[in-house]
Motif scaffolding. Structure first.
Motif, PDB file in Angstrom:
ATOM      1  N   SER A  19      38.524 -19.839  52.127  1.00 24.50           N
ATOM      2  CA  SER A  19      37.216 -19.935  52.876  1.00 24.50           C
ATOM      3  C   SER A  19      35.997 -19.905  51.764  1.00 24.50           C
ATOM      4  N   LYS A  20      36.011 -19.113  50.849  1.00 24.04           N
ATOM      5  CA  LYS A  20      34.755 -18.984  50.061  1.00 24.04           C
ATOM      6  C   LYS A  20      35.367 -19.434  48.600  1.00 24.04           C
ATOM      7  N   ILE A  21      34.743 -20.312  47.834  1.00 29.55           N
ATOM      8  CA  ILE A  21      35.214 -20.546  46.291  1.00 29.55           C
ATOM      9  C   ILE A  21      33.977 -20.429  45.612  1.00 29.55           C
ATOM     10  N   CYS A  22      34.326 -19.762  44.376  1.00 30.60           N
ATOM     11  CA  CYS A  22      33.106 -19.408  43.377  1.00 30.60           C
ATOM     12  C   CYS A  22      33.399 -20.227  42.183  1.00 30.60           C
ATOM     13  N   VAL A  23      32.528 -20.876  41.715  1.00 28.13           N
ATOM     14  CA  VAL A  23      32.581 -21.654  40.571  1.00 28.13           C
ATOM     15  C   VAL A  23      31.449 -20.998  39.394  1.00 28.13           C
ATOM     16  N   VAL A  24      32.605 -20.467  38.226  1.00 30.20           N
ATOM     17  CA  VAL A  24      31.828 -19.843  37.248  1.00 30.20           C
ATOM     18  C   VAL A  24      31.468 -20.674  36.248  1.00 30.20           C
ATOM     19  N   ALA A  80      22.254 -16.262  39.251  1.00 34.92           N
ATOM     20  CA  ALA A  80      22.677 -15.840  37.846  1.00 34.92           C
ATOM     21  C   ALA A  80      23.354 -14.432  37.924  1.00 34.92           C
ATOM     22  N   ASP A  81      23.577 -13.756  39.091  1.00 31.45           N
ATOM     23  CA  ASP A  81      24.398 -12.494  39.177  1.00 31.45           C
ATOM     24  C   ASP A  81      25.803 -12.711  39.318  1.00 31.45           C
ATOM     25  N   LEU A  82      26.696 -12.431  38.519  1.00 32.56           N
ATOM     26  CA  LEU A  82      28.018 -12.696  38.607  1.00 32.56           C
ATOM     27  C   LEU A  82      28.489 -12.108  39.597  1.00 32.56           C
ATOM     28  N   ALA A  83      28.159 -10.588  39.851  1.00 33.59           N
ATOM     29  CA  ALA A  83      28.835  -9.945  40.858  1.00 33.59           C
ATOM     30  C   ALA A  83      28.508 -10.610  42.195  1.00 33.59           C
ATOM     31  N   ALA A  84      27.424 -11.157  42.391  1.00 28.24           N
ATOM     32  CA  ALA A  84      26.948 -11.558  43.648  1.00 28.24           C
ATOM     33  C   ALA A  84      27.754 -12.929  44.058  1.00 28.24           C
ATOM     34  N   ALA A  85      27.654 -13.783  42.843  1.00 29.57           N
ATOM     35  CA  ALA A  85      28.759 -15.101  42.888  1.00 29.57           C
ATOM     36  C   ALA A  85      30.456 -14.651  43.428  1.00 29.57           C
ATOM     37  N   LEU A  86      30.831 -13.626  42.813  1.00 27.34           N
ATOM     38  CA  LEU A  86      32.365 -13.262  43.129  1.00 27.34           C
ATOM     39  C   LEU A  86      32.346 -12.593  44.523  1.00 27.34           C
ATOM     40  N   ASP A  87      31.437 -12.143  44.810  1.00 23.69           N
ATOM     41  CA  ASP A  87      31.353 -11.082  46.097  1.00 23.69           C
ATOM     42  C   ASP A  87      32.119 -12.002  47.506  1.00 23.69           C
ATOM     43  N   GLY A  88      33.199 -11.675  47.652  1.00 25.11           N
ATOM     44  CA  GLY A  88      33.919 -12.535  48.610  1.00 25.11           C
ATOM     45  C   GLY A  88      34.789 -13.531  48.406  1.00 25.11           C
ATOM     46  N   ALA A  89      34.638 -13.923  47.282  1.00 23.00           N
ATOM     47  CA  ALA A  89      35.294 -15.189  46.883  1.00 23.00           C
ATOM     48  C   ALA A  89      36.981 -15.036  46.931  1.00 23.00           C
ATOM     49  N   GLU A  90      37.479 -15.987  47.568  1.00 21.24           N
ATOM     50  CA  GLU A  90      39.002 -16.158  47.625  1.00 21.24           C
ATOM     51  C   GLU A  90      39.620 -16.993  46.821  1.00 21.24           C
ATOM     52  N   ALA A  91      39.056 -17.710  45.878  1.00 24.28           N
ATOM     53  CA  ALA A  91      39.643 -18.309  44.741  1.00 24.28           C
ATOM     54  C   ALA A  91      38.204 -18.655  43.781  1.00 24.28           C
ATOM     55  N   VAL A  92      38.791 -18.742  42.491  1.00 14.71           N
ATOM     56  CA  VAL A  92      37.681 -18.919  41.574  1.00 14.71           C
ATOM     57  C   VAL A  92      38.080 -20.052  40.711  1.00 14.71           C
ATOM     58  N   LEU A  93      37.047 -20.875  40.327  1.00 17.00           N
ATOM     59  CA  LEU A  93      36.999 -22.063  39.436  1.00 17.00           C
ATOM     60  C   LEU A  93      36.209 -21.797  38.257  1.00 17.00           C
ATOM     61  N   HIS A 111      34.292  -7.690  39.079  1.00 10.88           N
ATOM     62  CA  HIS A 111      33.867  -8.000  40.199  1.00 10.88           C
ATOM     63  C   HIS A 111      34.892  -9.045  41.160  1.00 10.88           C
ATOM     64  N   LEU A 112      35.843  -9.068  40.515  1.00  6.68           N
ATOM     65  CA  LEU A 112      37.058 -10.068  41.211  1.00  6.68           C
ATOM     66  C   LEU A 112      37.883  -9.141  42.150  1.00  6.68           C
ATOM     67  N   GLY A 113      37.877  -9.777  43.552  1.00  3.13           N
ATOM     68  CA  GLY A 113      38.616  -9.363  44.501  1.00  3.13           C
ATOM     69  C   GLY A 113      40.159  -9.064  44.059  1.00  3.13           C
ATOM     70  N   ALA A 114      40.895  -8.299  44.702  1.00  2.04           N
ATOM     71  CA  ALA A 114      42.558  -7.979  44.258  1.00  2.04           C
ATOM     72  C   ALA A 114      43.233  -9.403  44.816  1.00  2.04           C
ATOM     73  N   GLY A 115      43.962  -9.714  43.721  1.00  4.82           N
ATOM     74  CA  GLY A 115      44.639 -11.093  43.895  1.00  4.82           C
ATOM     75  C   GLY A 115      44.131 -12.344  43.964  1.00  4.82           C
ATOM     76  N   VAL A 116      42.867 -12.392  43.655  1.00  5.65           N
ATOM     77  CA  VAL A 116      42.202 -13.796  43.795  1.00  5.65           C
ATOM     78  C   VAL A 116      42.718 -14.656  42.840  1.00  5.65           C
ATOM     79  N   PRO A 117      43.159 -15.833  43.095  1.00  2.90           N
ATOM     80  CA  PRO A 117      43.859 -16.727  42.018  1.00  2.90           C
ATOM     81  C   PRO A 117      42.442 -17.372  41.098  1.00  2.90           C
ATOM     82  N   LEU A 188      44.710 -24.138  47.165  1.00  4.04           N
ATOM     83  CA  LEU A 188      43.275 -24.500  46.609  1.00  4.04           C
ATOM     84  C   LEU A 188      43.372 -26.126  46.648  1.00  4.04           C
ATOM     85  N   ALA A 189      44.458 -27.048  46.511  1.00  5.48           N
ATOM     86  CA  ALA A 189      44.512 -28.243  46.694  1.00  5.48           C
ATOM     87  C   ALA A 189      43.822 -28.668  48.296  1.00  5.48           C
ATOM     88  N   LEU A 190      44.276 -27.978  49.348  1.00  6.77           N
ATOM     89  CA  LEU A 190      43.917 -28.053  50.715  1.00  6.77           C
ATOM     90  C   LEU A 190      42.315 -27.735  50.811  1.00  6.77           C
TER      91      LEU A 190
END
Length: 375
Positions: A19-24, A80-93, A111-117, A188-190
């Protein structure tokens, strides 16, 4: 959706996008990937250090510093707040250069949720350790599956919505193979697929990463020879023989040669070696013309991954006792002050060899014999 193997079979559950993707990383490629995720319908957050870039993305849907004049889809949440960007993210690029990857992973960890790829979207090998970037990330982020997104993908074209294909690679666990649709690579492909962005799925993370690191060095070689006045025959030869060096290193680390001939290998190599849009190719062209390194890119401090990778790749090659003559040539020019034309003359006059592995042959090159020095 089918099983990633030799046999296809029906799966009981359809794949679910994240649902939510975070780009770092809010440089050109990070911004382009945020555009990909948002156009695919994902809630998208992007983190960047530069407050002016963050403000511009939120205010005008544009990154004027890295992708000037290219409109971004509405709804990308920049911060510019890394914690805010990662909040609720289900996958990270994760889009950060190899030299900063370790520190960024440390900053992400709390700040990374448990098991987030986490999919790595930069290419390289860590200087000093010789680790693949996935090994660095796995060390700092235990409990998170680490993968990579790679392929022939110039940021500007991707952000503009030109048809683009890329490979998404994660190592597959036993559970992933039983239910491919639930694997991070498939999900992630989907999540990123759209009418202009076509992902392919791979379980060969090592092959994808090695391809990405070595192709940067080969691109510098192609640039050097272009800048020095050599023509298309030379570039084609470097691309193909450079691909062989990619296969050799991938083999040593357990990657598959067919991965090197895919999008993340041959596709990315061909693109990077064919256009000065690539910083690696551009650096090579400038050096081939005789421009001192300090004056390249008009003296601006531009990070060129292949320049850093050339050291790490050669360290690995020597440690594993394998021959990578093109990468060796680039290393000597960049870091040992060797002359471009002389170095490539030596490269061309090495003993003549069989092209395929099984053909063991080595004959002194005529030019080397004439000069009285066998390379």
């Amino acid at each position: 959706m089918t099983y990633l193997g030799t046999q296809a079979e029906d799966l009981s559950s359809p794949p679910l996008p994240y649902s939510k993707i975070c780009v770092v990383g809010a440089g050109s490629w990070g911004t382009a990937l945020a555009s990909v995720a948002r156009r695919a319908g994902r809630q998208t957050a992007i983190w960047g250090r530069d407050a002016s870039v963050v403000e511009a993305i939120n205010r005008s849907n544009e990154n004027p510093k890295y992708l000037p004049g290219i409109p971004l889809p509405e709804g990308i949440e920049a911060t510019a707040d890394l914690a805010a960007a990662l909040d609720g993210a289900e996958a990270v690029l994760l889009v950060t250069p190899s030299r900063t990857l370790r520190e960024i992973c440390r900053q992400m960890r709390p700040h990374l949720g448990a098991g987030v790829p986490v999919a790595l979207c930069a290419k390289g090998i860590e200087a000093g350790t010789g680790y693949l970037l996935s090994e660095v990330a796995a060390e700092i982020l235990p409990g998170h599956q680490i993968g990579a997104l790679s392929g022939p993908t110039f940021a500007t074209e991707t952000a503009l919505g030109h048809l683009t294909a890329a490979t998404i690679a994660f190592q597959f666990s036993y559970a992933d193979r039983l239910d491919t649709a639930s694997s991070p690579a498939a999900r992630l492909a989907l999540s990123l697929g759209s009418d202009f962005f076509r992902p392919y799925i791979s379980d060969d993370l090592v092959g994808v990463e090695v391809s990405g690191a070595v192709k940067n060095v080969i691109a510098i070689a192609c640039g050097m020879m272009t800048g020095a006045g050599y023509a298309e025959n030379t570039r084609a030869a470097l691309i193909v023989r450079g691909m062989d060096e990619m296969k050799t290193l991938a083999d040593v680390f357990g990657g598959r040669r067919e991965t090197v001939t895919g999008l993340a290998g041959a596709g990315d190599l061909t693109l990077t070696c064919s256009s000065q849009t690539s910083r690696n190719m551009s650096l090579g062209v400038q050096l081939g013309k005789g421009i001192p390194r300090s004056h390249c890119f008009d003296g601006k401090p531009v990070v060129v991954e292949g320049e850093v990778n050339s050291v790490s790749v050669m360290d690995l090659a020597r440690r594993m006792n394998i021959r990578m003559p093109i990468c060796e040539s680039v290393f000597r020019i960049l870091h040992r002050g060797a002359d471009v034309r002389q170095t490539f003359a030596e490269l061309w006059s090495r003993p003549i060899e069989g092209e395929r592995r099984g053909l063991t042959i080595s004959i002194d090159h005529p030019s080397a014999i004439q000069e009285g020095a066998v390379m």
